[in-house]
Write a protein that holds these residues in place. Sequence first.
Motif, PDB file in Angstrom:
ATOM      1  N   VAL A 166       0.736  -1.030  -0.032  1.00  0.00           N
ATOM      2  CA  VAL A 166      -0.085  -0.131   0.146  1.00  0.00           C
ATOM      3  C   VAL A 166       0.761   1.118   0.047  1.00  0.00           C
ATOM      4  O   VAL A 166       0.739   2.292  -0.666  1.00  0.00           O
ATOM      5  CB  VAL A 166      -0.979   0.016   1.195  1.00  0.00           C
ATOM      6  N   LEU A 167       1.933   1.228   0.848  1.00  0.00           N
ATOM      7  CA  LEU A 167       2.935   2.249   0.828  1.00  0.00           C
ATOM      8  C   LEU A 167       3.466   2.581  -0.333  1.00  0.00           C
ATOM      9  O   LEU A 167       3.893   3.533  -0.835  1.00  0.00           O
ATOM     10  CB  LEU A 167       3.776   2.083   2.130  1.00  0.00           C
ATOM     11  N   ALA A 168       4.123   1.546  -1.021  1.00  0.00           N
ATOM     12  CA  ALA A 168       4.859   1.535  -2.221  1.00  0.00           C
ATOM     13  C   ALA A 168       3.770   2.279  -3.331  1.00  0.00           C
ATOM     14  O   ALA A 168       4.161   3.166  -4.045  1.00  0.00           O
ATOM     15  CB  ALA A 168       5.108   0.244  -2.707  1.00  0.00           C
ATOM     16  N   GLY A 169       2.587   1.538  -3.519  1.00  0.00           N
ATOM     17  CA  GLY A 169       1.620   2.403  -4.082  1.00  0.00           C
ATOM     18  C   GLY A 169       1.375   3.859  -4.064  1.00  0.00           C
ATOM     19  O   GLY A 169       1.691   4.481  -5.125  1.00  0.00           O
ATOM     20  N   PHE A 170       1.390   4.124  -2.802  1.00  0.00           N
ATOM     21  CA  PHE A 170       0.891   5.594  -2.582  1.00  0.00           C
ATOM     22  C   PHE A 170       2.283   6.369  -2.908  1.00  0.00           C
ATOM     23  O   PHE A 170       2.048   7.593  -3.556  1.00  0.00           O
ATOM     24  CB  PHE A 170       0.598   5.639  -1.056  1.00  0.00           C
ATOM     25  N   SER A 171       3.317   5.805  -2.470  1.00  0.00           N
ATOM     26  CA  SER A 171       4.615   6.642  -2.733  1.00  0.00           C
ATOM     27  C   SER A 171       4.881   6.892  -4.392  1.00  0.00           C
ATOM     28  O   SER A 171       5.242   7.702  -4.679  1.00  0.00           O
ATOM     29  CB  SER A 171       5.904   6.215  -1.915  1.00  0.00           C
TER      30      SER A 171
ATOM     31  N   GLN B 266       3.714   9.285   4.453  1.00  0.00           N
ATOM     32  CA  GLN B 266       4.782   8.207   4.054  1.00  0.00           C
ATOM     33  C   GLN B 266       5.646   8.079   5.284  1.00  0.00           C
ATOM     34  O   GLN B 266       5.987   6.814   5.524  1.00  0.00           O
ATOM     35  CB  GLN B 266       5.553   8.824   2.863  1.00  0.00           C
ATOM     36  N   LEU B 267       5.989   9.094   6.122  1.00  0.00           N
ATOM     37  CA  LEU B 267       7.072   8.643   7.135  1.00  0.00           C
ATOM     38  C   LEU B 267       6.367   8.143   8.194  1.00  0.00           C
ATOM     39  O   LEU B 267       6.771   7.128   8.768  1.00  0.00           O
ATOM     40  CB  LEU B 267       7.558  10.098   7.909  1.00  0.00           C
ATOM     41  N   VAL B 268       4.969   8.460   8.675  1.00  0.00           N
ATOM     42  CA  VAL B 268       4.135   7.681   9.424  1.00  0.00           C
ATOM     43  C   VAL B 268       3.963   6.219   9.073  1.00  0.00           C
ATOM     44  O   VAL B 268       4.364   5.087   9.776  1.00  0.00           O
ATOM     45  CB  VAL B 268       2.841   8.398   9.742  1.00  0.00           C
ATOM     46  N   GLY B 269       3.656   6.131   7.779  1.00  0.00           N
ATOM     47  CA  GLY B 269       3.588   4.637   6.990  1.00  0.00           C
ATOM     48  C   GLY B 269       4.961   3.753   7.444  1.00  0.00           C
ATOM     49  O   GLY B 269       4.912   2.687   7.707  1.00  0.00           O
TER      50      GLY B 269
ATOM     51  N   ALA C 208      13.532   6.457   5.011  1.00  0.00           N
ATOM     52  CA  ALA C 208      12.989   7.422   5.622  1.00  0.00           C
ATOM     53  C   ALA C 208      14.096   8.500   5.686  1.00  0.00           C
ATOM     54  O   ALA C 208      13.664   9.680   5.314  1.00  0.00           O
ATOM     55  CB  ALA C 208      12.863   7.123   7.066  1.00  0.00           C
ATOM     56  N   LEU C 209      15.422   8.337   6.058  1.00  0.00           N
ATOM     57  CA  LEU C 209      16.414   9.146   6.079  1.00  0.00           C
ATOM     58  C   LEU C 209      16.517  10.024   4.669  1.00  0.00           C
ATOM     59  O   LEU C 209      16.841  10.990   4.438  1.00  0.00           O
ATOM     60  CB  LEU C 209      17.702   8.537   6.608  1.00  0.00           C
ATOM     61  N   LEU C 210      16.816   8.943   3.658  1.00  0.00           N
ATOM     62  CA  LEU C 210      17.321   9.286   2.212  1.00  0.00           C
ATOM     63  C   LEU C 210      15.839  10.065   1.725  1.00  0.00           C
ATOM     64  O   LEU C 210      15.990  10.879   0.927  1.00  0.00           O
ATOM     65  CB  LEU C 210      17.559   8.003   1.422  1.00  0.00           C
ATOM     66  N   GLY C 211      14.674   9.654   2.034  1.00  0.00           N
ATOM     67  CA  GLY C 211      13.408  10.347   1.604  1.00  0.00           C
ATOM     68  C   GLY C 211      13.338  11.639   2.252  1.00  0.00           C
ATOM     69  O   GLY C 211      12.920  12.645   1.513  1.00  0.00           O
ATOM     70  N   ILE C 212      13.710  12.199   3.662  1.00  0.00           N
ATOM     71  CA  ILE C 212      13.661  13.326   4.024  1.00  0.00           C
ATOM     72  C   ILE C 212      14.784  14.173   3.418  1.00  0.00           C
ATOM     73  O   ILE C 212      14.465  15.212   3.258  1.00  0.00           O
ATOM     74  CB  ILE C 212      13.883  13.182   5.552  1.00  0.00           C
ATOM     75  N   ALA C 213      15.852  13.565   3.109  1.00  0.00           N
ATOM     76  CA  ALA C 213      16.927  14.421   2.660  1.00  0.00           C
ATOM     77  C   ALA C 213      16.836  14.767   1.080  1.00  0.00           C
ATOM     78  O   ALA C 213      17.162  15.608   0.724  1.00  0.00           O
ATOM     79  CB  ALA C 213      18.163  13.482   2.542  1.00  0.00           C
ATOM     80  N   GLU C 214      15.819  13.939   0.270  1.00  0.00           N
ATOM     81  CA  GLU C 214      15.576  14.388  -1.195  1.00  0.00           C
ATOM     82  C   GLU C 214      14.144  14.853  -1.131  1.00  0.00           C
ATOM     83  O   GLU C 214      13.177  14.338  -1.137  1.00  0.00           O
ATOM     84  CB  GLU C 214      15.667  13.133  -1.905  1.00  0.00           C
ATOM     85  N   ARG C 215      14.065  16.172  -1.050  1.00  0.00           N
ATOM     86  CA  ARG C 215      12.586  16.684  -1.144  1.00  0.00           C
ATOM     87  C   ARG C 215      12.163  16.879  -2.399  1.00  0.00           C
ATOM     88  O   ARG C 215      11.743  18.152  -2.697  1.00  0.00           O
ATOM     89  CB  ARG C 215      12.781  18.274  -0.337  1.00  0.00           C
ATOM     90  N   THR C 216      12.123  15.955  -3.122  1.00  0.00           N
ATOM     91  CA  THR C 216      11.573  16.092  -4.520  1.00  0.00           C
ATOM     92  C   THR C 216      10.951  14.647  -4.800  1.00  0.00           C
ATOM     93  O   THR C 216      10.809  13.929  -3.825  1.00  0.00           O
ATOM     94  CB  THR C 216      13.028  16.168  -5.594  1.00  0.00           C
ATOM     95  N   ARG C 217      10.378  14.526  -6.148  1.00  0.00           N
ATOM     96  CA  ARG C 217       9.833  13.305  -6.338  1.00  0.00           C
ATOM     97  C   ARG C 217      10.365  12.160  -6.177  1.00  0.00           C
ATOM     98  O   ARG C 217      10.088  11.002  -5.879  1.00  0.00           O
ATOM     99  CB  ARG C 217       9.223  13.284  -7.876  1.00  0.00           C
ATOM    100  N   TRP C 218      11.847  12.295  -6.270  1.00  0.00           N
ATOM    101  CA  TRP C 218      12.672  11.174  -6.190  1.00  0.00           C
ATOM    102  C   TRP C 218      12.829  10.616  -4.600  1.00  0.00           C
ATOM    103  O   TRP C 218      13.046   9.474  -4.503  1.00  0.00           O
ATOM    104  CB  TRP C 218      14.249  11.517  -6.905  1.00  0.00           C
ATOM    105  N   GLY C 219      12.448  11.654  -3.659  1.00  0.00           N
ATOM    106  CA  GLY C 219      12.382  11.007  -2.440  1.00  0.00           C
ATOM    107  C   GLY C 219      11.230  10.137  -2.253  1.00  0.00           C
ATOM    108  O   GLY C 219      11.330   8.997  -1.393  1.00  0.00           O
ATOM    109  N   SER C 220      10.057  10.306  -3.107  1.00  0.00           N
ATOM    110  CA  SER C 220       8.942   9.440  -2.894  1.00  0.00           C
ATOM    111  C   SER C 220       9.288   8.255  -3.775  1.00  0.00           C
ATOM    112  O   SER C 220       8.773   7.072  -3.037  1.00  0.00           O
ATOM    113  CB  SER C 220       7.614  10.314  -3.602  1.00  0.00           C
TER     114      SER C 220
END
Lengths: 117, 142
Positions: A15-20, A34-37, A83-95
Amino acid sequence: MVDGFATTIIVAGLVLAGFSGLMALLDRPPGLVQLVGLTVVEVILLVQAAIAIGRMFTGDRPEGMATFVGYLLTAVLLPPLAALLGIAERTRWGSAIIAAACLVIPVMVVRLQQVWG
Amino acid sequence: MGGPPAAEGARTRAARRTGAGFGRLLVAVYAFFALAAGVRAGWQLATRLEEAPVAYLLSALAAAIYLVAAIGLARGGPAARRVAAACCSVELAGVLGVGTASLIWADAFPRATVWSSYGIGYAFVPLVLPVLGLAWLRYTAK
């Protein structure tokens, strides 16, 4: 492995993969959802890992111990890494990073189930 | 990872380019492979090296290369780029060489490595990853 937990992790991961993945397509950076997920997935993974380790100490060992421990450790480390890399990358690539990690987690859990057999 | 100090100038700009955007996804996948292969190889080498030393040592070598490539891509300075490019090249040669060898001399590889059969056990990601890495390094060099 506890089947109920394993199924929950697999479903939550997908579910989280689909949403992200959708967020990445919509050009949106990772958000709170996504972070809560990821946190939820990590908590279930840790409980699962604790149960598996407990059972290993009471003699109920899987056939391929090396593979099992390797997959377990990797699976538990995946959500924090994402989560670490997702927070660092504040673009679509973080998702996209979180989507990729959340696709890998169910694969690892399925492999864990196969190895425990 | 906070913002790097502005004084670093050109190096910072290069770092931003290889280690950001799509590059960060590459770094993530490289880090994942380093972790997965490293944990597995470490355990196998520690507990049963004698079973398949070639396969286990190859896995450990692959893990080390993935880790260095991840760091090289994440840093992205001129030297880091060369290191990352070298790692990607070794990886590509490794996956092609070991992949071919594992098909021809299956007996020599009793235990699978990340590079066996061109990385089929890992959905061929080990084959695609170095190509993407080299392409990304080329793309960001412009």
